[in-house]
Each structure stands twice: as structure tokens, then as C-alpha cells.
Design a protein around this motif. Structure first.
Motif, short mmCIF file in Angstrom:
data_model
loop_
_atom_site.label_atom_id
_atom_site.label_comp_id
_atom_site.label_asym_id
_atom_site.label_seq_id
_atom_site.Cartn_x
_atom_site.Cartn_y
_atom_site.Cartn_z
N GLU A 336 0.83 -1.21 0.00
CA GLU A 336 0.00 0.00 0.00
C GLU A 336 0.87 1.26 0.00
O GLU A 336 0.54 2.25 -0.66
CB GLU A 336 -0.94 -0.03 1.21
CG GLU A 336 -2.01 -1.12 1.12
CD GLU A 336 -2.88 -1.17 2.36
OE1 GLU A 336 -2.62 -0.37 3.29
OE2 GLU A 336 -3.80 -2.00 2.40
N GLN A 337 1.95 1.23 0.73
CA GLN A 337 2.84 2.40 0.77
C GLN A 337 3.38 2.70 -0.63
O GLN A 337 3.33 3.85 -1.09
CB GLN A 337 3.99 2.13 1.74
CG GLN A 337 5.03 3.25 1.76
CD GLN A 337 6.25 2.88 2.61
OE1 GLN A 337 6.29 1.80 3.20
NE2 GLN A 337 7.21 3.77 2.68
N GLN A 339 2.25 1.66 -3.56
CA GLN A 339 1.24 1.94 -4.58
C GLN A 339 0.83 3.40 -4.55
O GLN A 339 0.61 4.01 -5.61
CB GLN A 339 0.02 1.03 -4.40
CG GLN A 339 -0.89 1.39 -3.23
CD GLN A 339 -1.96 0.35 -2.99
OE1 GLN A 339 -1.82 -0.80 -3.38
NE2 GLN A 339 -3.04 0.75 -2.34
N TRP A 340 0.77 4.01 -3.36
CA TRP A 340 0.41 5.43 -3.29
C TRP A 340 1.59 6.32 -3.69
O TRP A 340 1.39 7.38 -4.28
CB TRP A 340 -0.07 5.80 -1.89
CG TRP A 340 -1.26 5.02 -1.41
CD1 TRP A 340 -1.45 4.48 -0.18
CD2 TRP A 340 -2.43 4.69 -2.17
NE1 TRP A 340 -2.65 3.83 -0.11
CE2 TRP A 340 -3.29 3.94 -1.32
CE3 TRP A 340 -2.84 4.93 -3.47
CZ2 TRP A 340 -4.52 3.45 -1.74
CZ3 TRP A 340 -4.07 4.43 -3.90
CH2 TRP A 340 -4.89 3.71 -3.05
N ALA A 343 1.47 6.16 -7.42
CA ALA A 343 0.33 6.92 -7.94
C ALA A 343 0.61 8.42 -7.88
O ALA A 343 0.35 9.15 -8.85
CB ALA A 343 -0.93 6.58 -7.13
N ALA A 344 1.14 8.91 -6.77
CA ALA A 344 1.41 10.34 -6.63
C ALA A 344 2.51 10.78 -7.59
O ALA A 344 2.41 11.84 -8.23
CB ALA A 344 1.81 10.65 -5.19
N GLY A 430 -0.81 3.32 -9.57
CA GLY A 430 -0.95 2.75 -8.23
C GLY A 430 -1.57 1.37 -8.27
O GLY A 430 -1.13 0.45 -7.55
N GLN A 491 -10.07 5.13 -2.66
CA GLN A 491 -8.89 5.32 -1.81
C GLN A 491 -7.81 6.12 -2.53
O GLN A 491 -7.11 6.94 -1.92
CB GLN A 491 -8.34 3.96 -1.38
CG GLN A 491 -9.28 3.15 -0.51
CD GLN A 491 -8.72 1.78 -0.16
OE1 GLN A 491 -7.59 1.46 -0.52
NE2 GLN A 491 -9.51 0.97 0.53
N ALA A 492 -7.66 5.86 -3.84
CA ALA A 492 -6.62 6.57 -4.60
C ALA A 492 -6.91 8.06 -4.69
O ALA A 492 -6.00 8.89 -4.55
CB ALA A 492 -6.50 5.97 -5.99
N ALA A 495 -5.95 9.68 -1.62
CA ALA A 495 -4.51 9.69 -1.35
C ALA A 495 -3.75 10.62 -2.28
O ALA A 495 -2.68 11.12 -1.92
CB ALA A 495 -3.95 8.27 -1.48
N LEU A 496 -4.28 10.87 -3.49
CA LEU A 496 -3.56 11.69 -4.46
C LEU A 496 -3.61 13.16 -4.07
O LEU A 496 -4.62 13.63 -3.52
CB LEU A 496 -4.16 11.51 -5.85
CG LEU A 496 -3.84 10.20 -6.57
CD1 LEU A 496 -4.58 10.13 -7.90
CD2 LEU A 496 -2.34 10.08 -6.81
#
Length: 511
Positions: A336-337, A339-340, A343-344, A430, A491-492, A495-496
Motif C-alpha cells: 500500500e505504501q 502503490q500510493w 500513484a502520486a 498505483g 482510496q486513490a 490519497a492523491l
């Protein structure tokens, strides 16, 4: 000198020469068939060939089971299996010691205690003087009736055999893969008496394959023989024996009738009237009892060795599965760490091809961290190779294109106006990082059971294409469900980093 050696080689071992001869023969056949083509036409002739090929393809084949013969065992091999089980249990204990308190820790701790208790019983079990026999088969084949007959008075093995009915057999194909874990009572049996009533069905075939694969001695009992006509019984047994040819000793196929149907008797009385009654017939299980007596006399030590090895292997598998559950619990936050982070990074600076899995250091670092959790240390170069190989497989399988389209459709249905372009690419990056991470978790979990040639070598990471492809397909099918994608997109988006709206009349700051 080389020429002299070559001249002594047989003709059939010279591929170039044999190829030339075959080509010449083929050209001669074509030339001889020209008149046929002229008379019936090319299409008609080819149609005849196709028809002949179809007839050959549809020719029925006698069903055969392909089961490897069980390997002979000795005490040394069994002791090695017991030691391997002890190592796996110790590794589970060590992994549990570093697991934070919680429901999973409590669950695995109880499982560890059970595994230790079962392991302590392995060596004493080697010294037992009786065999455990399971009676299995489909519904209504007479398992209970047979057990009662075998346990009845007068049997010669009162202290040599114990009996256990096993439900859940025969198995379907997908069930036979992990059946030993589903039926732990079956793994502890030395012999299985498998009841059938006629020709083998597909599920019965899969079951026999499974029993042979786990080295569990099986006696196939063709039961209810009293229901066949006198000339039918031998024919049915002959067909079953042909189906089992090469996979089961002919002595392990027996015909029985544990509960024959009563025989109708008619007798004329003195007054000329006829009297009818049903007369019970004794059970006919002598072929089975003779075979079991032989097993007790001649094969008891070998059967107990095989059972102990099977139980030790089962303990090892269960300990590894529990340890991998703990590892997965630690790996998911790492995935999870990253993947974000991916994504960012992509949303802020998108790349045209979305090939982040092979071109950025983010995914290679994730590979390193997951390898450390699964005690599979990697160099930076190996991690990059692994990430690149994984990305290539994802491209070949179409995971990148399909997931981008699916996530784009999901995101376009949201009410957020900023979800365009770079944001869609960021969410997709992500998601692909998550798929890669979950696939790595599954792959590292399987690394313990593969051969040494499939593990890490001096030249880098060796990934069998079929194994990795299967893992990716399974993970993708699980994560591409609509409800899963919707939750990931939600969730994405949270988080973005979201751009802030600038008022139209705002003035730029002055230097």
C-alpha cells in the motif's frame, strides 16, 4: 578423423540425410497423386483427406489413468521428512515472535501449538503395531455395511486393523488439488478401500489419481456384485481392470457383495400350492479380506512409513502456510505504501506509457522490501530484473491496457472534476503497482516449494514464464472486479494530491 567417425554413424542418426530422403519421398507422393487431383478436383481430394483425418481424430480411446508408481521408502527418508517438518514449525515460531499482538497472532499461536503436538506424535506413531484402514466411496455404495462386516466376529485382524469411514470422496478435479488439508483424517490412514459399483466415473478417476499421488495405498473394491447377472460381473471387472491397467496392481482390484439382496425361494407344497419366501444370503467379502490379510502380513512396516512421511509433509505444508499468512500480513502495508507513492509520482509527472513497473526505482525498491519479508534477499540489479520481467508479463497479458480502461470508466463516473489525464494515469500506476506487489507476495510464497534451478542464481532472477503468468492471471481476476476497482479508486482519489482551484480574478504575486 571426424569424417571417419561420421561415416560409421547409422543412417537414421544423420538428420540432414534423413531429411533429404523424406523430402524426396514427399515429392514422389505428390507426383503420383497428380492424376487423382485431375479426376476428382483439388477441393474434393482435400475434403477426402479432411474426412479421413476427422475419422481418425474421433476414434475412441480407451481411458487410462496416468499415475506414477509410489517411490519405495526407507526409515532415513521418513526421518528426513520429520526433520523438515520440525524446521518449518521452528520457522513459524520465529515468525510469530516478531508478529504484533492481535487476532492473527492469537490464531497462529493456537495453530502452532497444535502443529507441535502433532509433530511430537510422529515418531511414536512409527512404532505402532496396527494399520488404519479408511473405507471411502460415493453415496449409497455401502460403506457402513462393509465396515460392520469387517468389524464383525470371526475376523482375523481384531488387533491388527482399525476402521474409519471417510466422507467427501470421490473428489472433483479442483478439489483433489488440496484434499489432504481438507480431509486430515484421510492423511492418517495407511490403506484406503475405495468402493465403486461399476465403470470408473471421472470424479472416481481424479480421486484415484490423488490417492496415488500422495502415496496412499488403495484397494479398489467393486461392490454390489449380486446385482449383476452371472455373465455381467466378470465383464464389468474386466473393463475396470483395463481402466486401471498400469496404475494399480491387479491384486488390488477385488469384487465383493457385502449385503447381497435376499434370494426369492419358491417351493411346491404337498397340496399342490406354491409357497414363496425371501432367503438371506451371506456376505461375500472374501476377496477383500484375503487382500487385507496379505497387506497386514507383508506390507505393514512400509505402509506405516508412508503414512508417517505423509503426515510430516502435511505438517510442513501447514506450517509454511501459517508463516506465509504472517508474512502477507506484514507485506500488505508495504504494498500500500508503494502503490500510493507510485500513484502520486505519476500524477505529478506522468509518463506516456505507464511503464513504471520497469522504469522507476519505486517498484524495484518494493521488490527489495518484499524479498526481505519473505527471507529472499536480492541485490538491486536482481530487483530491477524482477520488476522488469514482471512488467513485461503484465504487458503481454494486457493487464496495463485493460486496467487503465476499467479505472478510467470508474473514475469518469465520479463527481470530481479534476479526475482527468494525469490523475487517471496516477490511479492506474498505483493499481499496477498493487497488482505487482500481490503477485510478488504469491510468488515468494511459492519459492520454498520450487526446485533450486528456479530460485535465485548468480546471474539474476529466474522466473518461469508459466508460473508467473498463472499468478498474474489469478491476481488480476481478483482485483479487476468492479467493486474492487471502485474501492481502490475511492482510496486513490483520497490519497492523491488534489490541485487547488484558483479564483479567476486572483492577481499573481509580485516579486
Amino acid at each position: 578423423m571426424a569424417a571417419d567417425v561420421n561415416t560409421k554413424r547409422p543412417i537414421y542418426k544423420r538428420p540432414v540425410l534423413m531429411g533429404g530422403l523424406a523430402l524426396a519421398l514427399f515429392l514422389w507422393v505428390l507426383d503420383s497423386l497428380q492424376h487423382v487431383l485431375a479426376e476428382v478436383g483439388t477441393l474434393s481430394f482435400l475434403g477426402l483427406l479432411a474426412l479421413a483425418g476427422g475419422i481418425l481424430a474421433m476414434k475412441p480411446r480407451s481411458p487410462r489413468l496416468t499415475i506414477a508408481s509410489p517411490r519405495p521408502l526407507d526409515r532415513t527418508a521418513v526421518e528426513a521428512a520429520i526433520a523438515q517438518a520440525a524446521t518449518a514449525i521452528t520457522q513459524l515460531d520465529q515468525a510469530l515472535a516478531t508478529t504484533p499482538a492481535g487476532p492473527l497472532q492469537v490464531k497462529v499461536a493456537a495453530q502452532l501449538q497444535e502443529l507441535q503436538t502433532r509433530w511430537q506424535a510422529l515418531r511414536p506413531d512409527l512404532e505402532r503395531s496396527h494399520l488404519r484402514v479408511a473405507i471411502a466411496g460415493g453415496p449409497s455404495v455401502g460403506k457402513t455395511t462393509l465396515r460392520q462386516s469387517l468389524e464383525g466376529p470371526g475376523m482375523p485382524w481384531a488387533a491388527s486393523l482399525t476402521w474409519q469411514e471417510v466422507a467427501g470422496l470421490p473428489l472433483a478435479y479442483d478439489q483433489a488439488i488440496a484434499a489432504i488439508a481438507s480431509w486430515p483424517v484421510l492423511a492418517a490412514q495407511d490403506v484406503v478401500v475405495f468402493l465403486i459399483t461399476g465403470d470408473l466415473t471421472e470424479s472416481e478417476r481424479y480421486t484415484l489419481q490423488y490417492l496415488q499421488r500422495v502415496n496412499l495405498r488403495t484397494v479398489v473394491a467393486l461392490t454390489k456384485q449380486d446385482q449383476y447377472l452371472p455373465h455381467e460381473g466378470p465383464l464389468v471387472r474386466q473393463r475396470v481392470q483395463q481402466q486401471l491397467q498400469g496404475t494399480l496392481d491387479s491384486a488390488d482390484l477385488v469384487a465383493i457383495a457385502p449385503a447381497p439382496t435376499p434370494l426369492k425361494v419358491r417351493q411346491q407344497q404337498a397340496d399342490g400350492s406354491m409357497q414363496e419366501w425371501l432367503e438371506a444370503r451371506p456376505a461375500d467379502i472374501s476377496a477383500l479380506t484375503d487382500r487385507l490379510t496379505t497387506l497386514v502380513t507383508a506390507e505393514q512396516p512400509a505402509l506405516i512409513l508412508a503414512t508417517t512421511q505423509r503426515l510430516a509433509q502435511q505438517l510442513q505444508q501447514e506450517a509454511r502456510a501459517a508463516r506465509n499468512e504472517l508474512r502477507r500480513h506484514r507485506a500488505l502495508p508495504v504494498i500500500e505504501q508503494y502503490q500510493w507513492v507510485a500513484a502520486a509520482a505519476t500524477a505529478l509527472n506522468p509518463v506516456p506509457t505507464l511503464d513504471l513497473l520497469a522504469t522507476t526505482a519505486i517498484n524495484a525498491q518494493m521488490v527489495l522490501d518484499l524479498g526481505a519479508i519473505y527471507q529472499c534477499p536480492l541485490s538491486w540489479q536482481q530487483a530491477q530484473t524482477l520488476a522488469t520481467t514482471l512488467a513485461g508479463q503484465m504487458l503481454k497479458l494486457g493487464v496495463v491496457e485493460v486496467s487503465t480502461q476499467l479505472l478510467g470508466n470508474v473514475l469518469k463516473g465520479t463527481s470530481l472534476t479534476f479526475v482527468v489525464g494525469a490523475a487517471i494515469q496516477g490511479v492506474s500506476a498505483g493499481y499496477l503497482t498493487r497488482v505487482a506487489g500481490l503477485s510478488l507476495v504469491e510468488y515468494f510464497a511459492q519459492m520454498e516449494t520450487v526446485t533450486e534451478t528456479e530460485k535465485l542464481g548468480d546471474r539474476g532472477v529466474s522466473l518461469p514464464e508459466n508460473r508467473l503468468r498463472q499468478i498474474l492471471q489469478t491476481v488480476t481476476q481478483t482485483t479487476q472486479r468492479t467493486i474492487v476497482l471502485q474501492e481502490f479508486a475511492r482510496q486513490a482519489i483520497a490519497a492523491l494530491p488534489q490541485p487547488k482551484a484558483t479564483p479567476a480574478d486572483a492577481t499573481l504575486p509580485q516579486n
